[in-house]
Motif scaffolding. Sequence first.
Motif, mmCIF file in Angstrom:
data_model
loop_
_atom_site.group_PDB
_atom_site.id
_atom_site.type_symbol
_atom_site.label_atom_id
_atom_site.label_comp_id
_atom_site.label_asym_id
_atom_site.label_seq_id
_atom_site.Cartn_x
_atom_site.Cartn_y
_atom_site.Cartn_z
ATOM 1 N N ALA A 17 55.407 83.640 68.461
ATOM 2 C CA ALA A 17 55.858 83.046 69.512
ATOM 3 C C ALA A 17 57.175 83.118 69.961
ATOM 4 N N PRO A 18 57.838 82.675 70.942
ATOM 5 C CA PRO A 18 59.261 82.682 71.147
ATOM 6 C C PRO A 18 59.827 81.784 70.206
ATOM 7 N N PRO A 19 61.117 81.810 69.631
ATOM 8 C CA PRO A 19 61.662 81.300 68.436
ATOM 9 C C PRO A 19 61.824 79.653 68.875
ATOM 10 N N GLN A 20 62.005 79.280 70.232
ATOM 11 C CA GLN A 20 62.083 77.875 70.536
ATOM 12 C C GLN A 20 60.849 77.377 70.232
ATOM 13 N N VAL A 21 59.748 78.164 70.443
ATOM 14 C CA VAL A 21 58.421 77.198 70.472
ATOM 15 C C VAL A 21 58.202 77.131 68.891
ATOM 16 N N ALA A 22 58.335 78.166 68.196
ATOM 17 C CA ALA A 22 58.081 78.102 66.513
ATOM 18 C C ALA A 22 59.023 77.166 66.093
ATOM 19 N N ASP A 23 60.330 76.986 66.454
ATOM 20 C CA ASP A 23 61.368 76.137 65.827
ATOM 21 C C ASP A 23 60.764 74.748 65.896
ATOM 22 N N ALA A 24 60.278 74.507 67.289
ATOM 23 C CA ALA A 24 59.969 73.191 67.640
ATOM 24 C C ALA A 24 58.755 72.757 66.693
ATOM 25 N N PHE A 25 57.771 73.675 66.755
ATOM 26 C CA PHE A 25 56.475 73.383 66.103
ATOM 27 C C PHE A 25 56.675 73.235 64.494
ATOM 28 N N CYS A 26 57.579 74.082 63.778
ATOM 29 C CA CYS A 26 57.663 73.778 62.413
ATOM 30 C C CYS A 26 58.640 72.594 62.275
ATOM 31 N N ALA A 27 59.431 72.048 63.042
ATOM 32 C CA ALA A 27 60.237 71.002 62.941
ATOM 33 C C ALA A 27 59.374 69.638 62.805
ATOM 34 N N SER A 28 58.743 69.792 63.972
ATOM 35 C CA SER A 28 57.491 68.514 64.312
ATOM 36 C C SER A 28 56.345 68.495 63.593
ATOM 37 N N ARG A 29 55.530 69.441 63.426
ATOM 38 C CA ARG A 29 54.184 69.372 62.658
ATOM 39 C C ARG A 29 54.409 70.089 60.895
ATOM 40 N N GLY A 88 57.777 70.199 59.173
ATOM 41 C CA GLY A 88 58.896 69.605 58.528
ATOM 42 C C GLY A 88 59.281 67.969 58.493
ATOM 43 N N GLY A 89 58.217 67.287 59.133
ATOM 44 C CA GLY A 89 58.048 65.906 59.068
ATOM 45 C C GLY A 89 59.305 65.345 60.016
ATOM 46 N N ASP A 90 59.660 66.143 61.254
ATOM 47 C CA ASP A 90 60.835 65.559 62.099
ATOM 48 C C ASP A 90 60.221 65.423 63.219
ATOM 49 N N GLY A 91 59.081 64.608 63.152
ATOM 50 C CA GLY A 91 58.389 64.361 64.390
ATOM 51 C C GLY A 91 57.388 63.011 64.274
ATOM 52 N N GLY A 92 57.408 62.293 65.538
ATOM 53 C CA GLY A 92 56.407 61.159 65.119
ATOM 54 C C GLY A 92 54.829 61.386 65.416
ATOM 55 N N ALA A 93 54.186 60.096 65.480
ATOM 56 C CA ALA A 93 52.743 60.346 65.491
ATOM 57 C C ALA A 93 52.709 60.547 66.813
ATOM 58 N N PHE A 131 53.263 61.822 70.982
ATOM 59 C CA PHE A 131 53.947 62.769 71.786
ATOM 60 C C PHE A 131 55.195 62.157 72.343
ATOM 61 N N GLY A 132 56.152 63.118 71.931
ATOM 62 C CA GLY A 132 57.389 62.841 72.913
ATOM 63 C C GLY A 132 58.464 62.345 71.940
ATOM 64 N N THR A 133 58.277 62.748 70.513
ATOM 65 C CA THR A 133 59.407 62.406 69.635
ATOM 66 C C THR A 133 60.071 63.647 69.045
ATOM 67 N N LEU A 134 60.026 64.795 69.930
ATOM 68 C CA LEU A 134 60.525 65.771 69.135
ATOM 69 C C LEU A 134 62.217 65.692 68.887
ATOM 70 N N PRO A 135 62.676 66.309 67.923
ATOM 71 C CA PRO A 135 64.133 65.862 67.840
ATOM 72 C C PRO A 135 64.807 66.699 69.111
ATOM 73 N N SER A 136 65.935 65.807 69.476
ATOM 74 C CA SER A 136 66.783 66.406 70.667
ATOM 75 C C SER A 136 67.404 67.595 70.472
ATOM 76 N N SER A 137 67.661 67.985 69.372
ATOM 77 C CA SER A 137 68.340 69.240 69.048
ATOM 78 C C SER A 137 67.794 70.455 69.301
ATOM 79 N N LEU A 138 66.524 70.332 69.661
ATOM 80 C CA LEU A 138 65.443 71.517 69.909
ATOM 81 C C LEU A 138 65.837 71.810 71.374
ATOM 82 N N ASP A 139 65.246 73.255 71.637
ATOM 83 C CA ASP A 139 65.255 73.696 73.040
ATOM 84 C C ASP A 139 64.345 73.325 73.851
ATOM 85 N N LEU A 140 64.194 72.065 74.154
ATOM 86 C CA LEU A 140 62.740 71.799 74.848
ATOM 87 C C LEU A 140 62.609 72.322 76.363
ATOM 88 N N ALA A 141 63.876 72.492 77.090
ATOM 89 C CA ALA A 141 63.736 73.115 78.371
ATOM 90 C C ALA A 141 63.168 74.572 78.234
#
Length: 544
Positions: free
Chosen positions: A503-515, A517-522, A524-534
Amino acid sequence: MARSTHIVTNQPPPLSGHDVFATDRALAAAVDRHTAPDLLDEVRGELSALGRTCGSAQVQEWGAQAEQNPPRLHTHDRYGHRVDEVDFHPAWHRLLGKGVSAGLTAAWGRPAGHVRRAAAFVLWTQVDAGNCCPLSMTHAAVPALRTDPGLAAVWEPRLTSMVYDRGLRPAARKAGVLFGMGMTEKQGGSDVRANTTSARPLAEDGTYELTGHKWFCSAPMSDGFLVLAQAPEGLTCFLVPRVLEDGARNVFLLQRLKDKLGNRSNASGEVEFDGTWARRVGAEGRGVRTIIDMVAATRLDCVLGSAGLMRQAVAQAVHHCTHREAFGGKLADQPLMRNVLADLALESEAATTLALRLAAACDDGGEQERALLRIAVPAAKYWVTKRCTPVTVEAAECLGGNGYVEESGMPRLVRESPLNSIWEGAGNVQALDVLRALQREPQALNAYLQEVGMARGADHRLDGAIKNLLTELADLDGVEGRARRLAERLALVLQGSLLVRFAPPQVADAFCASRLGGDGGAAFGTLPSSLDLAAVLERARPTS
């Protein structure tokens, strides 16, 4: 003056008139990845044609009509004769015909057959999931029938035909056939060894007479069925044709159709056998072994179907929020809504990427890939189908009150979303199947670890998740009580490894952080703001 209050503004245009395949970037990338270069133009052209069909307003209307006009059971004709037929709305037949002609029953023996069919299944589910049920079972019946070369020679060309030949006639007089199945009974459910339907041998070798019932018989309008029954040597698989070779109707008594939460365009019935003619498939007492490959195929279709439902839900949510304005700007540009949409998009892409990887393993067919499927299919079936319902519910919420209204199509997706988690063995069945693979088939775990190991060193959160998984796998004492957790972790780590690799790095980074790395909530909509969500959200946009 009154008319001016009814000027419609700030509403999204219908999501139609587009190529559903080409605008699904995750799906298109997976097809490119898993298709040989010399076939790619052919496969992409085929899928884009289907994608345009799926995106057309006419076909979308057929899907709605089939859902709004569920099948009706006719047990007797006007004279009192048993007919046991199911009457469908014309839209159902139009959809089923297009599904067959698109190759959704024709994977076996085609180059890249499983990958191209898997992608088509993801697309076609988004039009109407109900007609995907007979398409799935017809596809999955082939490996079971191949245990008997004589039966396969007769039936396989018709099962894999790309001609929809409706109407009940002997199979020899049809250009194409559909198959259903009857496995579960009232007293046993998933425990098919508790089945009581009996099979009495007849004079002709391999033929039997069945007596009993089936609590769930999927697609009872089909031309043939794979059925489990108790023969003298134990649980055995049988082929039950709907019409016998001489043109007479087999004894196939439809007692009623199920009134289901979703999947309403498709018929599921209760069936009685009373002297029903059947032919044995495989050896007596080896019924489960005979159908195991069929079960694996339909379980993979559950993953594909859930991936398709998630993609459609996310596409509708992103489309709505891209066009809808609120609080001074587009909804999709609002930071919190962007977070929700990106989180949903991650779940959808992870499901699609994993599903197509498993389809590619089916095409490969090598020992290593078969071993991977043994553990990855039940793990994926457990996890991806579980995620489908929260994704569709959250996506419907993105439309606000409009998402709760039938005309939006979102309630239909919500009703459909739990089905794949239940069908072909619910969550506990899948989790326990994962345990069996771990405990009895070490080559399956080795294949899995080799697969996820290809991404080691690329993301520290993935590396940590693999390490923690190995710790859990090292202690299997009393593991049954945590089988669900283990199945979940196996699926998530596999998804993470695939996204890190492909996947593109932004997708992989967000998935690993939230799913991982424990940096996401139960929620949806709790992804770290540092990610490239756009960037994540842009990739999920359903229009070019």
